[in-house]
Scaffold this motif. Structure first.
Motif, PDB file in Angstrom:
ATOM      1  N   GLN A 118     -14.314  19.279 -13.231  1.00 45.45           N
ATOM      2  CA  GLN A 118     -15.111  20.483 -13.390  1.00 45.45           C
ATOM      3  C   GLN A 118     -14.647  21.532 -12.393  1.00 45.45           C
ATOM      4  OE1 GLN A 118     -19.471  20.233 -14.436  1.00 45.45           O
ATOM      5  NE2 GLN A 118     -19.225  18.207 -13.478  1.00 45.45           N
ATOM      6  N   LEU A 119     -14.500  22.746 -12.872  1.00 45.97           N
ATOM      7  CA  LEU A 119     -14.114  23.868 -12.040  1.00 45.97           C
ATOM      8  C   LEU A 119     -15.233  24.895 -12.091  1.00 45.97           C
ATOM      9  CD1 LEU A 119     -10.411  24.232 -13.233  1.00 45.97           C
ATOM     10  CD2 LEU A 119     -11.207  23.154 -11.126  1.00 45.97           C
ATOM     11  N   VAL A 120     -15.722  25.289 -10.930  1.00 45.43           N
ATOM     12  CA  VAL A 120     -16.838  26.214 -10.841  1.00 45.43           C
ATOM     13  C   VAL A 120     -16.407  27.447 -10.069  1.00 45.43           C
ATOM     14  CG1 VAL A 120     -19.211  26.565 -10.087  1.00 45.43           C
ATOM     15  CG2 VAL A 120     -18.492  24.319 -10.930  1.00 45.43           C
ATOM     16  N   GLU A 121     -16.455  28.590 -10.740  1.00 45.91           N
ATOM     17  CA  GLU A 121     -16.064  29.847 -10.137  1.00 45.91           C
ATOM     18  C   GLU A 121     -17.275  30.550  -9.533  1.00 45.91           C
ATOM     19  OE1 GLU A 121     -13.552  29.129 -13.895  1.00 45.91           O
ATOM     20  OE2 GLU A 121     -15.688  29.082 -13.367  1.00 45.91           O
ATOM     21  N   SER A 122     -17.058  31.260  -8.444  1.00 47.15           N
ATOM     22  CA  SER A 122     -18.119  32.020  -7.814  1.00 47.15           C
ATOM     23  C   SER A 122     -17.520  33.205  -7.072  1.00 47.15           C
ATOM     24  CB  SER A 122     -18.933  31.148  -6.855  1.00 47.15           C
ATOM     25  OG  SER A 122     -18.131  30.670  -5.793  1.00 47.15           O
ATOM     26  N   ILE A 134       0.569  18.806  -6.110  1.00 52.34           N
ATOM     27  CA  ILE A 134       1.576  19.026  -7.133  1.00 52.34           C
ATOM     28  C   ILE A 134       1.063  19.850  -8.311  1.00 52.34           C
ATOM     29  CG2 ILE A 134       2.833  16.935  -6.545  1.00 52.34           C
ATOM     30  CD1 ILE A 134       1.558  15.618  -9.017  1.00 52.34           C
ATOM     31  N   TYR A 135      -0.241  20.056  -8.383  1.00 48.44           N
ATOM     32  CA  TYR A 135      -0.812  20.808  -9.492  1.00 48.44           C
ATOM     33  C   TYR A 135      -0.760  22.302  -9.211  1.00 48.44           C
ATOM     34  CZ  TYR A 135      -2.965  16.433 -11.196  1.00 48.44           C
ATOM     35  OH  TYR A 135      -3.188  15.163 -11.662  1.00 48.44           O
ATOM     36  N   ALA A 136      -0.144  23.029 -10.111  1.00 48.92           N
ATOM     37  CA  ALA A 136      -0.201  24.478 -10.041  1.00 48.92           C
ATOM     38  C   ALA A 136      -1.556  24.954 -10.561  1.00 48.92           C
ATOM     39  CB  ALA A 136       0.920  25.106 -10.849  1.00 48.92           C
ATOM     40  N   MET A 137      -2.118  25.944  -9.915  1.00 53.47           N
ATOM     41  CA  MET A 137      -3.413  26.487 -10.293  1.00 53.47           C
ATOM     42  C   MET A 137      -3.287  27.973 -10.551  1.00 53.47           C
ATOM     43  SD  MET A 137      -5.528  23.898 -10.238  1.00 53.47           S
ATOM     44  CE  MET A 137      -7.114  24.722 -10.272  1.00 53.47           C
ATOM     45  N   GLY A 138      -4.244  28.498 -11.292  1.00 53.88           N
ATOM     46  CA  GLY A 138      -4.203  29.912 -11.592  1.00 53.88           C
ATOM     47  C   GLY A 138      -5.580  30.514 -11.758  1.00 53.88           C
ATOM     48  N   TRP A 139      -5.634  31.816 -11.595  1.00 52.29           N
ATOM     49  CA  TRP A 139      -6.805  32.606 -11.936  1.00 52.29           C
ATOM     50  C   TRP A 139      -6.491  33.386 -13.203  1.00 52.29           C
ATOM     51  CZ3 TRP A 139     -11.672  32.535 -10.128  1.00 52.29           C
ATOM     52  CH2 TRP A 139     -11.904  31.916  -8.897  1.00 52.29           C
ATOM     53  N   TYR A 140      -7.433  33.390 -14.112  1.00 54.79           N
ATOM     54  CA  TYR A 140      -7.317  34.076 -15.386  1.00 54.79           C
ATOM     55  C   TYR A 140      -8.487  35.028 -15.538  1.00 54.79           C
ATOM     56  CZ  TYR A 140      -4.350  29.996 -16.258  1.00 54.79           C
ATOM     57  OH  TYR A 140      -3.393  29.016 -16.170  1.00 54.79           O
ATOM     58  N   LEU A 187      -3.328  35.382 -17.567  1.00 55.47           N
ATOM     59  CA  LEU A 187      -3.111  34.873 -16.219  1.00 55.47           C
ATOM     60  C   LEU A 187      -2.989  36.050 -15.265  1.00 55.47           C
ATOM     61  CD1 LEU A 187      -2.465  32.392 -14.355  1.00 55.47           C
ATOM     62  CD2 LEU A 187      -0.058  32.919 -14.789  1.00 55.47           C
ATOM     63  N   VAL A 188      -3.803  36.050 -14.233  1.00 51.44           N
ATOM     64  CA  VAL A 188      -3.780  37.093 -13.225  1.00 51.44           C
ATOM     65  C   VAL A 188      -2.897  36.687 -12.051  1.00 51.44           C
ATOM     66  CG1 VAL A 188      -5.183  38.392 -11.572  1.00 51.44           C
ATOM     67  CG2 VAL A 188      -6.049  37.944 -13.881  1.00 51.44           C
ATOM     68  N   ALA A 189      -3.051  35.462 -11.608  1.00 56.73           N
ATOM     69  CA  ALA A 189      -2.307  34.963 -10.461  1.00 56.73           C
ATOM     70  C   ALA A 189      -2.161  33.461 -10.562  1.00 56.73           C
ATOM     71  CB  ALA A 189      -3.012  35.331  -9.149  1.00 56.73           C
ATOM     72  N   GLY A 190      -1.043  32.951 -10.106  1.00 56.73           N
ATOM     73  CA  GLY A 190      -0.808  31.524 -10.099  1.00 56.73           C
ATOM     74  C   GLY A 190      -0.237  31.081  -8.772  1.00 56.73           C
ATOM     75  N   ILE A 191      -0.494  29.832  -8.431  1.00 59.10           N
ATOM     76  CA  ILE A 191       0.041  29.264  -7.202  1.00 59.10           C
ATOM     77  C   ILE A 191       0.518  27.856  -7.506  1.00 59.10           C
ATOM     78  CG2 ILE A 191      -2.258  28.516  -6.413  1.00 59.10           C
ATOM     79  CD1 ILE A 191      -1.223  29.107  -3.528  1.00 59.10           C
ATOM     80  N   SER A 192       1.741  27.566  -7.144  1.00 57.82           N
ATOM     81  CA  SER A 192       2.336  26.275  -7.424  1.00 57.82           C
ATOM     82  C   SER A 192       1.909  25.247  -6.396  1.00 57.82           C
ATOM     83  CB  SER A 192       3.865  26.390  -7.437  1.00 57.82           C
ATOM     84  OG  SER A 192       4.357  26.528  -6.116  1.00 57.82           O
ATOM     85  N   GLY A 193       2.250  23.989  -6.685  1.00 55.29           N
ATOM     86  CA  GLY A 193       1.962  22.940  -5.725  1.00 55.29           C
ATOM     87  C   GLY A 193       2.649  23.160  -4.401  1.00 55.29           C
ATOM     88  N   GLY A 194       3.762  23.855  -4.423  1.00 58.71           N
ATOM     89  CA  GLY A 194       4.489  24.162  -3.212  1.00 58.71           C
ATOM     90  C   GLY A 194       4.072  25.455  -2.545  1.00 58.71           C
ATOM     91  N   PRO A 246      -2.905  26.283 -18.297  1.00 56.55           N
ATOM     92  CA  PRO A 246      -4.302  25.837 -18.371  1.00 56.55           C
ATOM     93  C   PRO A 246      -4.484  24.599 -19.228  1.00 56.55           C
ATOM     94  CG  PRO A 246      -3.964  27.732 -19.788  1.00 56.55           C
ATOM     95  CD  PRO A 246      -2.691  27.569 -18.993  1.00 56.55           C
ATOM     96  N   VAL A 247      -5.499  23.833 -18.865  1.00 59.82           N
ATOM     97  CA  VAL A 247      -5.949  22.688 -19.635  1.00 59.82           C
ATOM     98  C   VAL A 247      -7.227  23.105 -20.343  1.00 59.82           C
ATOM     99  CG1 VAL A 247      -6.780  20.308 -19.524  1.00 59.82           C
ATOM    100  CG2 VAL A 247      -4.909  21.056 -18.037  1.00 59.82           C
ATOM    101  N   VAL A 248      -7.251  22.997 -21.654  1.00 60.24           N
ATOM    102  CA  VAL A 248      -8.360  23.514 -22.446  1.00 60.24           C
ATOM    103  C   VAL A 248      -9.710  22.990 -21.972  1.00 60.24           C
ATOM    104  CG1 VAL A 248      -9.407  23.534 -24.749  1.00 60.24           C
ATOM    105  CG2 VAL A 248      -6.965  23.968 -24.476  1.00 60.24           C
ATOM    106  N   ASP A 249      -9.793  21.700 -21.710  1.00 59.22           N
ATOM    107  CA  ASP A 249     -11.066  21.099 -21.331  1.00 59.22           C
ATOM    108  C   ASP A 249     -11.523  21.456 -19.928  1.00 59.22           C
ATOM    109  OD1 ASP A 249     -10.680  17.921 -23.117  1.00 59.22           O
ATOM    110  OD2 ASP A 249     -11.253  19.913 -23.802  1.00 59.22           O
ATOM    111  N   TYR A 250     -10.699  22.138 -19.172  1.00 60.79           N
ATOM    112  CA  TYR A 250     -11.053  22.471 -17.795  1.00 60.79           C
ATOM    113  C   TYR A 250     -11.702  23.837 -17.636  1.00 60.79           C
ATOM    114  CZ  TYR A 250      -8.322  18.466 -16.056  1.00 60.79           C
ATOM    115  OH  TYR A 250      -7.836  17.201 -15.780  1.00 60.79           O
ATOM    116  N   TRP A 251     -11.757  24.637 -18.685  1.00 63.09           N
ATOM    117  CA  TRP A 251     -12.377  25.962 -18.571  1.00 63.09           C
ATOM    118  C   TRP A 251     -13.841  25.841 -18.182  1.00 63.09           C
ATOM    119  CZ3 TRP A 251      -9.076  29.594 -18.032  1.00 63.09           C
ATOM    120  CH2 TRP A 251      -7.907  29.674 -18.798  1.00 63.09           C
TER     121      TRP A 251
END
Length: 115
Positions: free
Chosen positions: A3-7, A31-37, A47-54, A100-105
Motif C-alpha cells: 500500500q502506498l499512501v500519499e500526503s 533496487i526498486y525505482a519509484m516515481g511521482w505521477y 510521470l512527473v519525477a522518477g528515482i532509481s534504486g541507485g 508503475p504497478v497497476v495494483d499499487y495505485w
C-alpha cells in the motif's frame, strides 16, 4: 499487498511550495525505482519525477528545475519537493513504482495551485 499512501497536498498560491510524502506499508527496496505521477482533469496520468534504486533522478520537462524527488529507504518513504508552483501543476499526485504497478495505485493527494 503493498500500500502506498500519499500526503502533503493542499491549496497553494502560484510561486509557493509543497512537499509531498509517499509512505509504503512494505519496504521500498533499494533496487526498486519509484516515481511521482500526476493526473489533471481531462489529462492522461503522467510521470512527473522518477528515482532509481541507485538514486538517479529524472523529471518531466515541465517540472525540471522546480521539483526534486528523493527517497528514504529506511523510512519506506518517497518525497517530492515542489517549488515555484504554477497553476498548471494542479492535479492529483500519486506515487508508484517506475514503471508503475497497476495494483499499487493509491488515492493520491490533491495539489491545487491558485491565487
Amino acid at each position: 499487498q503493498v500500500q502506498l499512501v500519499e500526503s502533503g497536498g493542499g491549496l497553494v498560491q502560484p510561486g509557493g511550495s509543497l512537499r509531498l510524502s509517499c509512505a509504503a506499508s512494505g519496504s521500498i527496496r533499494r533496487i526498486y525505482a519509484m516515481g511521482w505521477y500526476r493526473q489533471a482533469p481531462g489529462k492522461q496520468r503522467e510521470l512527473v519525477a522518477g528515482i532509481s534504486g541507485g538514486g538517479r533522478t529524472r523529471y518531466a520537462d515541465s517540472v525540471k528545475g522546480r521539483f526534486t524527488i528523493s527517497r528514504d529507504n529506511a523510512e519506506n518513504t518517497v518525497y517530492l519537493q515542489m517549488n515555484s508552483l504554477k497553476p498548471e501543476d494542479t492535479a492529483v499526485y500519486y506515487c508508484n513504482r517506475d514503471p508503475p504497478v497497476v495494483d499499487y495505485w493509491g488515492q493520491g493527494t490533491q495539489v491545487t495551485v491558485s491565487s
